[in-house]
Structures are given as C-alpha cells and as structure tokens.
Design an enzyme around this catalytic site. Structure first.
Site, mmCIF file in Angstrom:
data_model
loop_
_atom_site.group_PDB
_atom_site.id
_atom_site.type_symbol
_atom_site.label_atom_id
_atom_site.label_comp_id
_atom_site.label_asym_id
_atom_site.label_seq_id
_atom_site.Cartn_x
_atom_site.Cartn_y
_atom_site.Cartn_z
ATOM 1 N N GLY A 51 0.843 -1.184 0.000
ATOM 2 C CA GLY A 51 0.000 0.000 0.000
ATOM 3 C C GLY A 51 0.882 1.240 0.000
ATOM 4 O O GLY A 51 2.119 1.154 -0.004
ATOM 5 N N ASP A 52 0.256 2.412 0.027
ATOM 6 C CA ASP A 52 1.050 3.638 -0.081
ATOM 7 C C ASP A 52 2.006 3.807 1.088
ATOM 8 O O ASP A 52 3.162 4.218 0.913
ATOM 9 C CB ASP A 52 0.143 4.866 -0.236
ATOM 10 C CG ASP A 52 -0.903 4.982 0.860
ATOM 11 O OD1 ASP A 52 -1.065 4.037 1.652
ATOM 12 O OD2 ASP A 52 -1.584 6.026 0.905
ATOM 13 N N ASN A 53 1.569 3.478 2.294
ATOM 14 C CA ASN A 53 2.451 3.688 3.443
ATOM 15 C C ASN A 53 3.582 2.661 3.508
ATOM 16 O O ASN A 53 4.714 3.012 3.827
ATOM 17 C CB ASN A 53 1.628 3.677 4.734
ATOM 18 C CG ASN A 53 0.815 4.942 4.901
ATOM 19 O OD1 ASN A 53 1.357 6.021 5.065
ATOM 20 N ND2 ASN A 53 -0.507 4.814 4.833
ATOM 21 N N GLY A 69 5.999 3.711 0.986
ATOM 22 C CA GLY A 69 6.735 4.860 1.504
ATOM 23 C C GLY A 69 7.816 4.445 2.477
ATOM 24 O O GLY A 69 8.919 5.004 2.467
#
Length: 258
Positions: free
Chosen positions: A2-4, A7
C-alpha cells in the site's frame, strides 16, 4: 505494498523499530517490526510489510494537514503558508484554546466515525493566528494519542523520519517533536517516498538482491529535538484535549442521531 508500506521502503523504514511520521492530508505513524502486534481496541493497524518476514503497525488519523487547509478557508487566509506565518508570529500563549481535529471522524485511537472537529476556549481576544496555532497543536496532540496506542502494542519508538507536505513547516516540527517527546529526522527526498519505494520493490523483484542492500535509509537533512520548555507549555492543553474528547463522545453520537 500500500502507499504507506511503499513509503517505508522508499525512506528505508524496514528494520524493526524504525518508524516514520507522515504529515499529509491524513496523518500516519508507521513502525516496522518483526512480529504481528495488533491493538484493535485502540484502532491500531497491523499488517504484513512489503518485504518478506516483516510486519508493520500504523496509527492513522483521518485529518492532519487538511486541518490547516480547513482553517485557512474558514478564516479567509490567503493560503496555508500565510496562515502558518501568522501562527509563527503569535507566540504560542493560547490560554485554554484547544482544537480537536476530528473533521472526518477519527480512527486511531478512538475508532469513532461520529467524532467532530471542535474549537474550545474561544474569547473576544482570539485571532486568526491563535486559531492556526491551536490547529497545529491539536494535530500534534492527536499524533501523540496515536503514539501511545502504538506503543501499547509494540514497545517504545525512539524517533521518527518525517515525510509529507506538512513536513515543510519548521514551527509544526517543533510542536510535533515536543508533543511526541521524540526527535524528528527530516530526510532528503522524503516527499517521493512511496514512488521511490515502488521502484525499489520492482528492483528487488527483478534482481533478487537482499532488501537491506537496496532499502537504505535516506540522508538526513536535519533533526528537530523535543523542546522541554515548549513541551511543558503544551502539557496542560494536551490534558484538556484528551478530556474534551471523552466529555463530548456522547454529544457527537447524539448529533449524528446514533
């Protein structure tokens, strides 16, 4: 990923105990770990990391930097940067003025879709700079509540990398570090963390390299340490912040007809 999680790979938050704070539209505290450590009663996320044999926990608040955009629009400020300048010049003597940043309900630690945004302690002397400062502090207090929930599940977090658009504010950094009681490290290139993490994951899939070889932490541009004087000034407002949510919980539900 996912995005986190992407990241985290992008900024090198892959070793157990390493962590980042994302100050974007929403707010995230992300901690990499080597075990599954849930805390569902307090709204803590616990998932597989994007790398083999690793886990992560997240505290998520639904409104973070978006609260500053809301305040700028509400008060007629030219933009968020102008509002931050007014908050900086205010000096921080707010009395009992407190902002609850629950403009979209809240996830960690309350898991409460009925929670609402609140300004408490308004007087005839309250000006735009004071409202802006209260917004910055209220978001920081909500992050601190999320940190408490995270550490209940997984042990102490020593420091955070900071990413996201809100990370550009030096004042907000000082308030956050002091409210959290943790140093904040500001990396070079943190704003492209998720995209860079996706590229790193693609490279790992193609080459089969060890994650530790590819997923190196970014170079730290500067660090903001907690300020004991500021932390002492924030403490009574944080106590009021925490009390207000409890006092208003039933009213929030009543307002929604729940």
């Amino acid at each position: 990923a996912g995005d986190n999680a992407a990241g985290a790979v992008g900024v090198g938050v892959v070793a157990p105990g390493s962590a980042f704070l994302s100050l974007g539209t929403s707010g995230v505290l992300f901690v990499s770990g080597d075990r599954f450590a849930p805390n569902p009663e307090r709204g803590v996320h616990a998932f597989c990391h994007a790398l083999p044999g690793r886990w992560h926990q997240m505290s998520v608040m639904l409104s973070a930097a978006s609260c500053l955009s809301f305040a700028a629009r509400l008060t007629g400020a030219a933009d968020e940067a102008a509002l931050l300048r007014e908050a900086e010049s205010h000096g921080g003597d707010l009395g009992p003025l407190v902002f609850l940043p629950y403009l979209s309900g809240e996830r960690t630690p309350h898991n409460d879709p009925h929670a609402k945004g609140v300004f408490f302690g308004l007087t005839h002397d309250t000006d735009r700079g004071a409202l802006a400062r209260a917004v910055l502090e209220g978001v920081a207090f909500a992050f601190a509540d999320g940190l408490n929930a995270l550490e209940e599940a997984g042990g102490r977090v020593e420091r955070f990398l900071v990413i996201g658009g809100g990370a550009r504010s030096a004042l907000w950094g000082r308030i956050l570090a002091s409210a959290l009681g943790r140093p904040l490290d500001y990396p070079e290139g943190g704003e492209v963390g998720p995209a860079f993490g996706a590229a790193r994951l693609a490279r790992l899939a193609v080459t089969g390299e060890e994650p530790e070889t590819v997923c190196q932490p970014l170079e730290i541009r500067h660090t903001v340490e907690p300020d004991p004087i500021l932390a002492a000034a924030l403490a009574p407002r944080r106590r009021l912040f925490r009390r207000l949510y409890g006092d208003l919980t039933a009213a929030f539900r009543e307002a929604d007809g729940a």
